[in-house]
Scaffold this motif. Structure first.
Motif, PDB file in Angstrom:
ATOM      1  N   ALA A  27       0.828  -1.208   0.000  1.00  0.00           N
ATOM      2  CA  ALA A  27       0.000   0.000   0.000  1.00  0.00           C
ATOM      3  C   ALA A  27       0.859   1.253   0.000  1.00  0.00           C
ATOM      4  O   ALA A  27       0.449   2.317  -0.486  1.00  0.00           O
ATOM      5  N   GLY A  28       2.071   1.140   0.526  1.00  0.00           N
ATOM      6  CA  GLY A  28       3.017   2.254   0.510  1.00  0.00           C
ATOM      7  C   GLY A  28       2.510   3.453   1.280  1.00  0.00           C
ATOM      8  O   GLY A  28       2.007   3.336   2.393  1.00  0.00           O
ATOM      9  N   THR A  29       2.605   4.620   0.660  1.00  0.00           N
ATOM     10  CA  THR A  29       2.186   5.861   1.322  1.00  0.00           C
ATOM     11  C   THR A  29       0.708   6.173   1.085  1.00  0.00           C
ATOM     12  O   THR A  29       0.229   7.208   1.544  1.00  0.00           O
ATOM     13  N   ASP A  30       0.017   5.310   0.361  1.00  0.00           N
ATOM     14  CA  ASP A  30      -1.404   5.526   0.074  1.00  0.00           C
ATOM     15  C   ASP A  30      -2.232   5.137   1.300  1.00  0.00           C
ATOM     16  O   ASP A  30      -2.588   3.969   1.493  1.00  0.00           O
ATOM     17  N   GLU A  31      -2.557   6.116   2.112  1.00  0.00           N
ATOM     18  CA  GLU A  31      -3.275   5.844   3.360  1.00  0.00           C
ATOM     19  C   GLU A  31      -4.692   5.344   3.096  1.00  0.00           C
ATOM     20  O   GLU A  31      -5.216   4.523   3.862  1.00  0.00           O
ATOM     21  N   ASN A  32      -5.308   5.827   2.041  1.00  0.00           N
ATOM     22  CA  ASN A  32      -6.656   5.364   1.714  1.00  0.00           C
ATOM     23  C   ASN A  32      -6.666   3.869   1.376  1.00  0.00           C
ATOM     24  O   ASN A  32      -7.575   3.135   1.777  1.00  0.00           O
ATOM     25  N   ALA A  33      -5.646   3.429   0.626  1.00  0.00           N
ATOM     26  CA  ALA A  33      -5.548   2.007   0.296  1.00  0.00           C
ATOM     27  C   ALA A  33      -5.331   1.177   1.561  1.00  0.00           C
ATOM     28  O   ALA A  33      -5.889   0.073   1.700  1.00  0.00           O
ATOM     29  N   LEU A  34      -4.538   1.713   2.486  1.00  0.00           N
ATOM     30  CA  LEU A  34      -4.301   0.997   3.744  1.00  0.00           C
ATOM     31  C   LEU A  34      -5.595   0.888   4.548  1.00  0.00           C
ATOM     32  O   LEU A  34      -5.910  -0.177   5.086  1.00  0.00           O
ATOM     33  N   LYS A  35      -6.339   1.994   4.639  1.00  0.00           N
ATOM     34  CA  LYS A  35      -7.592   1.971   5.385  1.00  0.00           C
ATOM     35  C   LYS A  35      -8.571   0.948   4.799  1.00  0.00           C
ATOM     36  O   LYS A  35      -9.270   0.245   5.535  1.00  0.00           O
ATOM     37  N   GLU A  36      -8.623   0.859   3.477  1.00  0.00           N
ATOM     38  CA  GLU A  36      -9.518  -0.096   2.828  1.00  0.00           C
ATOM     39  C   GLU A  36      -9.079  -1.526   3.121  1.00  0.00           C
ATOM     40  O   GLU A  36      -9.921  -2.410   3.381  1.00  0.00           O
ATOM     41  N   TYR A  37      -7.768  -1.750   3.098  1.00  0.00           N
ATOM     42  CA  TYR A  37      -7.244  -3.088   3.415  1.00  0.00           C
ATOM     43  C   TYR A  37      -7.608  -3.480   4.847  1.00  0.00           C
ATOM     44  O   TYR A  37      -8.080  -4.586   5.112  1.00  0.00           O
ATOM     45  N   ILE A  38      -7.401  -2.573   5.779  1.00  0.00           N
ATOM     46  CA  ILE A  38      -7.703  -2.862   7.184  1.00  0.00           C
ATOM     47  C   ILE A  38      -9.208  -3.071   7.376  1.00  0.00           C
ATOM     48  O   ILE A  38      -9.638  -3.990   8.085  1.00  0.00           O
ATOM     49  N   ARG A  39     -10.020  -2.220   6.740  1.00  0.00           N
ATOM     50  CA  ARG A  39     -11.476  -2.316   6.912  1.00  0.00           C
ATOM     51  C   ARG A  39     -12.029  -3.645   6.407  1.00  0.00           C
ATOM     52  O   ARG A  39     -12.906  -4.244   7.040  1.00  0.00           O
ATOM     53  N   THR A  40     -11.508  -4.115   5.272  1.00  0.00           N
ATOM     54  CA  THR A  40     -12.048  -5.345   4.678  1.00  0.00           C
ATOM     55  C   THR A  40     -11.397  -6.613   5.226  1.00  0.00           C
ATOM     56  O   THR A  40     -11.945  -7.705   5.059  1.00  0.00           O
ATOM     57  N   THR A  41     -10.249  -6.466   5.888  1.00  0.00           N
ATOM     58  CA  THR A  41      -9.533  -7.654   6.366  1.00  0.00           C
ATOM     59  C   THR A  41      -9.799  -7.931   7.837  1.00  0.00           C
ATOM     60  O   THR A  41      -9.938  -9.095   8.253  1.00  0.00           O
ATOM     61  N   PHE A  42      -9.863  -6.901   8.635  1.00  0.00           N
ATOM     62  CA  PHE A  42     -10.015  -7.073  10.083  1.00  0.00           C
ATOM     63  C   PHE A  42     -11.340  -6.446  10.516  1.00  0.00           C
ATOM     64  O   PHE A  42     -11.393  -5.310  10.980  1.00  0.00           O
ATOM     65  N   ARG A  43     -12.416  -7.174  10.347  1.00  0.00           N
ATOM     66  CA  ARG A  43     -13.756  -6.654  10.597  1.00  0.00           C
ATOM     67  C   ARG A  43     -14.159  -6.740  12.071  1.00  0.00           C
ATOM     68  O   ARG A  43     -14.898  -5.910  12.573  1.00  0.00           O
ATOM     69  N   VAL A  55       3.277  -0.812  11.241  1.00  0.00           N
ATOM     70  CA  VAL A  55       4.116  -1.051  10.062  1.00  0.00           C
ATOM     71  C   VAL A  55       4.022   0.126   9.101  1.00  0.00           C
ATOM     72  O   VAL A  55       5.016   0.564   8.516  1.00  0.00           O
ATOM     73  N   HIS A  56       2.826   0.678   8.954  1.00  0.00           N
ATOM     74  CA  HIS A  56       2.632   1.830   8.062  1.00  0.00           C
ATOM     75  C   HIS A  56       3.494   3.012   8.495  1.00  0.00           C
ATOM     76  O   HIS A  56       4.074   3.716   7.648  1.00  0.00           O
ATOM     77  N   GLU A  57       3.581   3.250   9.801  1.00  0.00           N
ATOM     78  CA  GLU A  57       4.411   4.350  10.301  1.00  0.00           C
ATOM     79  C   GLU A  57       5.865   4.165   9.910  1.00  0.00           C
ATOM     80  O   GLU A  57       6.577   5.131   9.613  1.00  0.00           O
ATOM     81  N   VAL A  58       6.313   2.910   9.905  1.00  0.00           N
ATOM     82  CA  VAL A  58       7.684   2.627   9.470  1.00  0.00           C
ATOM     83  C   VAL A  58       7.820   2.879   7.976  1.00  0.00           C
ATOM     84  O   VAL A  58       8.788   3.493   7.507  1.00  0.00           O
ATOM     85  N   VAL A  59       6.844   2.438   7.204  1.00  0.00           N
ATOM     86  CA  VAL A  59       6.894   2.553   5.748  1.00  0.00           C
ATOM     87  C   VAL A  59       6.981   4.010   5.301  1.00  0.00           C
ATOM     88  O   VAL A  59       7.742   4.359   4.398  1.00  0.00           O
ATOM     89  N   ILE A  60       6.209   4.890   5.945  1.00  0.00           N
ATOM     90  CA  ILE A  60       6.147   6.281   5.494  1.00  0.00           C
ATOM     91  C   ILE A  60       7.240   7.153   6.111  1.00  0.00           C
ATOM     92  O   ILE A  60       7.363   8.329   5.761  1.00  0.00           O
ATOM     93  N   SER A  61       8.021   6.604   7.022  1.00  0.00           N
ATOM     94  CA  SER A  61       9.072   7.407   7.663  1.00  0.00           C
ATOM     95  C   SER A  61      10.120   7.809   6.633  1.00  0.00           C
ATOM     96  O   SER A  61      10.402   7.089   5.687  1.00  0.00           O
ATOM     97  N   LYS A  62      10.693   8.973   6.826  1.00  0.00           N
ATOM     98  CA  LYS A  62      11.697   9.501   5.900  1.00  0.00           C
ATOM     99  C   LYS A  62      13.021   9.688   6.613  1.00  0.00           C
ATOM    100  O   LYS A  62      13.080   9.907   7.822  1.00  0.00           O
ATOM    101  N   ALA A  63      14.074   9.604   5.846  1.00  0.00           N
ATOM    102  CA  ALA A  63      15.413   9.800   6.393  1.00  0.00           C
ATOM    103  C   ALA A  63      15.581  11.248   6.862  1.00  0.00           C
ATOM    104  O   ALA A  63      15.055  12.176   6.247  1.00  0.00           O
TER     105      ALA A  63
END
Length: 255
Positions: free
Chosen positions: A69-85, A99-107
């Motif tokens: 899902a990368g930095t696409d927060e909307n895609a992450l929210k959809e994944y979480i909503r449909t996977t963990f009901r 994990v998302h917080e790690v993914v979007i972190s910048k140097a």
């Protein structure tokens, strides 16, 4: 730093300001980002191990989906909503967000910006002889150049505050008439006909502030027709042909 001041400001000598702007090379940036990406892999691994071996397979699957899902927060929210009901699956949702917080972190890149440092001695002040200068102490003392220290004096030397009148700005450089805005000599202007800078009753020459990156050059009129601001014997002086002094500013918080 190069912008026309709308409010009052004081001027101080900053002789140690570096001439060159410090930058981080593209190779250095690439190395920093590479190390950061390696650290992110380890941070995700640490999150997985912290949950225990029993759930490792599912945790790795979640981590992979979150990374896709990368930095696409909307895609992450959809994944979480449909996977963990279920409400009981909150720990899985929390893990996905971690994990998302790690993914979007910048140097974090080095901050090479120079920060000017003003002292009482470097601040432009009124002198007891009517001129303006640096190495002028606060009330009750003066700077003795022979002794190299402040000695007793009966006068009061306050710091100079000015504002720009009929200001202009272009490409980071700016200027205008400098009018005194503090109580001492308030309403007068800063100028010089013989080089030595002093308060005068009426406006004469505009002053130009040239943005040099880490400091300003201040010129009476401009570089083509004027003189740079320097310090001579502790006094401010517009000196033709001289090496310009390095100056910085501090904005007021009261107007």
């Amino acid at each position: 730093m190069g912008y026309l001041r709308k409010n009052s400001f004081l001027i101080f000598l900053d002789s140690d300001a570096p001439t060159e702007l410090q930058t981080t090379s593209l190779d250095e940036i690439a190395e920093i980002e590479s190390q950061h990406n390696q650290a992110k892999v380890q941070r995700v691994e640490d999150l997985i191990k912290a949950r225990g071996q029993a759930d490792e397979e599912r945790l790795r699957e979640i981590a992979q989906n979150v990374q896709e899902a990368g930095t696409d927060e909307n895609a992450l929210k959809e994944y979480i909503r449909t996977t963990f009901r279920s409400t009981s699956e909150k720990p899985w949702r929390d893990f996905a967000w971690a994990v998302h917080e790690v993914v979007i972190s910048k140097a974090t890149l080095p901050n090479n910006q120079y920060v000017p440092w003003r002292t009482s001695e470097s601040t432009v002040r009124f002198r007891s002889d009517g001129y303006l200068g640096v190495n002028v102490a606060l009330a009750g003392t003066r700077f003795d150049s022979e002794q190299g220290q402040f000695v007793a004096d009966g006068s009061t030397q306050t710091s100079l505050w000015v504002k720009v009148v009929e200001g202009w700005a272009k490409d980071g450089d700016w200027g205008g008439y400098l009018q005194i805005s503090c109580r001492t000599q308030k309403g007068k202007y800063i100028d010089s006909s013989n080089g030595w800078v002093t308060p005068v009753s009426s406006r004469q020459d505009k002053v130009t502030f040239y943005d040099m990156g880490n400091y300003y050059e201040i010129w009476q009129k401009d570089r083509e027709s004027g003189r740079p601001l320097t310090v001579e014997g502790g006094c401010l002086r517009f000196t033709a042909g001289a090496t310009p002094g390095k100056w910085n500013l501090q904005d007021s918080t009261w107007d």
